[in-house]
Scaffold this motif. Sequence first.
Motif, PDB file in Angstrom:
ATOM      1  N   SER A 199     -25.330  33.054  -8.744  1.00 56.07           N
ATOM      2  CA  SER A 199     -25.460  34.511  -8.741  1.00 56.07           C
ATOM      3  C   SER A 199     -24.956  35.136 -10.034  1.00 56.07           C
ATOM      4  N   HIS A 200     -24.150  34.413 -10.765  1.00 55.46           N
ATOM      5  CA  HIS A 200     -23.736  34.775 -12.122  1.00 55.46           C
ATOM      6  C   HIS A 200     -23.233  33.501 -12.791  1.00 55.46           C
ATOM      7  N   GLY A 201     -23.085  33.567 -14.095  1.00 55.62           N
ATOM      8  CA  GLY A 201     -22.603  32.402 -14.837  1.00 55.62           C
ATOM      9  C   GLY A 201     -21.199  32.642 -15.347  1.00 55.62           C
ATOM     10  N   VAL A 202     -20.392  31.580 -15.364  1.00 56.25           N
ATOM     11  CA  VAL A 202     -19.023  31.693 -15.881  1.00 56.25           C
ATOM     12  C   VAL A 202     -18.702  30.443 -16.682  1.00 56.25           C
ATOM     13  N   ILE A 203     -18.303  30.642 -17.916  1.00 53.66           N
ATOM     14  CA  ILE A 203     -17.703  29.560 -18.697  1.00 53.66           C
ATOM     15  C   ILE A 203     -16.205  29.839 -18.670  1.00 53.66           C
ATOM     16  N   GLN A 204     -15.472  28.928 -18.067  1.00 54.82           N
ATOM     17  CA  GLN A 204     -14.026  29.111 -17.919  1.00 54.82           C
ATOM     18  C   GLN A 204     -13.281  28.309 -18.978  1.00 54.82           C
ATOM     19  N   PHE A 205     -12.374  28.976 -19.656  1.00 58.26           N
ATOM     20  CA  PHE A 205     -11.513  28.346 -20.644  1.00 58.26           C
ATOM     21  C   PHE A 205     -10.178  28.026 -20.008  1.00 58.26           C
ATOM     22  N   HIS A 206      -9.670  26.849 -20.282  1.00 55.23           N
ATOM     23  CA  HIS A 206      -8.312  26.497 -19.898  1.00 55.23           C
ATOM     24  C   HIS A 206      -7.525  26.480 -21.202  1.00 55.23           C
ATOM     25  N   LEU A 207      -6.686  27.471 -21.375  1.00 55.26           N
ATOM     26  CA  LEU A 207      -5.899  27.616 -22.600  1.00 55.26           C
ATOM     27  C   LEU A 207      -4.465  27.258 -22.273  1.00 55.26           C
ATOM     28  N   CYS A 208      -3.887  26.367 -23.031  1.00 54.25           N
ATOM     29  CA  CYS A 208      -2.539  25.936 -22.690  1.00 54.25           C
ATOM     30  C   CYS A 208      -1.696  25.704 -23.936  1.00 54.25           C
ATOM     31  N   GLY A 209      -0.396  25.659 -23.717  1.00 51.77           N
ATOM     32  CA  GLY A 209       0.539  25.384 -24.794  1.00 51.77           C
ATOM     33  C   GLY A 209       0.435  26.394 -25.915  1.00 51.77           C
ATOM     34  N   GLU A 210       0.576  25.898 -27.122  1.00 50.54           N
ATOM     35  CA  GLU A 210       0.525  26.776 -28.301  1.00 50.54           C
ATOM     36  C   GLU A 210      -0.814  27.478 -28.413  1.00 50.54           C
ATOM     37  N   GLY A 211      -1.895  26.778 -28.040  1.00 59.38           N
ATOM     38  CA  GLY A 211      -3.216  27.402 -28.095  1.00 59.38           C
ATOM     39  C   GLY A 211      -3.299  28.615 -27.193  1.00 59.38           C
ATOM     40  N   GLY A 212      -2.807  28.468 -25.971  1.00 62.49           N
ATOM     41  CA  GLY A 212      -2.801  29.598 -25.049  1.00 62.49           C
ATOM     42  C   GLY A 212      -1.921  30.733 -25.546  1.00 62.49           C
ATOM     43  N   ASP A 213      -0.747  30.378 -26.072  1.00 58.56           N
ATOM     44  CA  ASP A 213       0.159  31.404 -26.596  1.00 58.56           C
ATOM     45  C   ASP A 213      -0.478  32.149 -27.763  1.00 58.56           C
ATOM     46  N   THR A 214      -1.160  31.410 -28.638  1.00 58.77           N
ATOM     47  CA  THR A 214      -1.812  32.025 -29.798  1.00 58.77           C
ATOM     48  C   THR A 214      -2.881  33.018 -29.361  1.00 58.77           C
ATOM     49  N   ILE A 215      -3.698  32.608 -28.401  1.00 60.57           N
ATOM     50  CA  ILE A 215      -4.780  33.479 -27.943  1.00 60.57           C
ATOM     51  C   ILE A 215      -4.231  34.667 -27.157  1.00 60.57           C
ATOM     52  N   MET A 216      -3.207  34.445 -26.339  1.00 63.34           N
ATOM     53  CA  MET A 216      -2.646  35.555 -25.565  1.00 63.34           C
ATOM     54  C   MET A 216      -1.885  36.552 -26.447  1.00 63.34           C
ATOM     55  N   ALA A 217      -1.494  36.150 -27.649  1.00 65.40           N
ATOM     56  CA  ALA A 217      -0.821  37.070 -28.569  1.00 65.40           C
ATOM     57  C   ALA A 217      -1.809  38.083 -29.165  1.00 65.40           C
ATOM     58  N   LEU A 218      -3.103  37.793 -29.059  1.00 59.52           N
ATOM     59  CA  LEU A 218      -4.124  38.719 -29.553  1.00 59.52           C
ATOM     60  C   LEU A 218      -4.272  39.904 -28.606  1.00 59.52           C
ATOM     61  N   SER A 219      -4.776  41.004 -29.126  1.00 58.06           N
ATOM     62  CA  SER A 219      -5.092  42.136 -28.254  1.00 58.06           C
ATOM     63  C   SER A 219      -6.253  41.730 -27.349  1.00 58.06           C
ATOM     64  N   PRO A 220      -6.399  42.357 -26.189  1.00 54.40           N
ATOM     65  CA  PRO A 220      -7.521  42.001 -25.312  1.00 54.40           C
ATOM     66  C   PRO A 220      -8.893  42.047 -26.004  1.00 54.40           C
TER      67      PRO A 220
END
Length: 175
Positions: free
Chosen positions: A47-68
């Motif tokens: 019914s819709h498509g989703v590509i889910q990212f699993h972000l973890c460790g430093e990679g997740g922290d780096t991406i979450m430090a960005l603005s939405p």
Amino acid sequence: HQGNSVRMGVVYPTPWWRAEGLSGSIGDLAANSSIYYAFDSSPEDSSHGVIQFHLCGEGGDTIMALSPPAREKLLVSYLVELLGPKAANYTRVVGHDFGGDAYIGGGFQANMPPGMWTSYGPALFSRPAGPADDRRVLFAGTEWTPLGFGYVDGAISSGKRAARRALDVLIATYH
């Protein structure tokens, strides 16, 4: 390696990549990448498509430090680079940062980088903690199993293995 864990999903009207013969699964081992893997997490009815990212460790922290908006742009640009221009036609980006959950503490399971299991796995499963002559401490759980790692079936199997080892020690000691 895992530290905090974040799940982000780029949502599309349909899982269009399937019609193009693409799985939607991405594994990124580049040393400079903040993204380790992503996968097709679309509902069974498509019914819709989703590509889910699993972000973890430093990679997740780096991406979450960005603005939405910057985070959204980075994830969608990443998909456009790997899957083509149709990846830019998304409807929204959703996600959950497990680091914000009071009782989880960030990561929902350990995530070992390439080479960790083959280098250290046997040591994790073949001997108890502490000196060789002190067999009082055994570990069990989802991160202490060679099969079903990160899942309840792995935790159950690990618990059974630890219980058997404890019984063997008790029988050898007191029998």
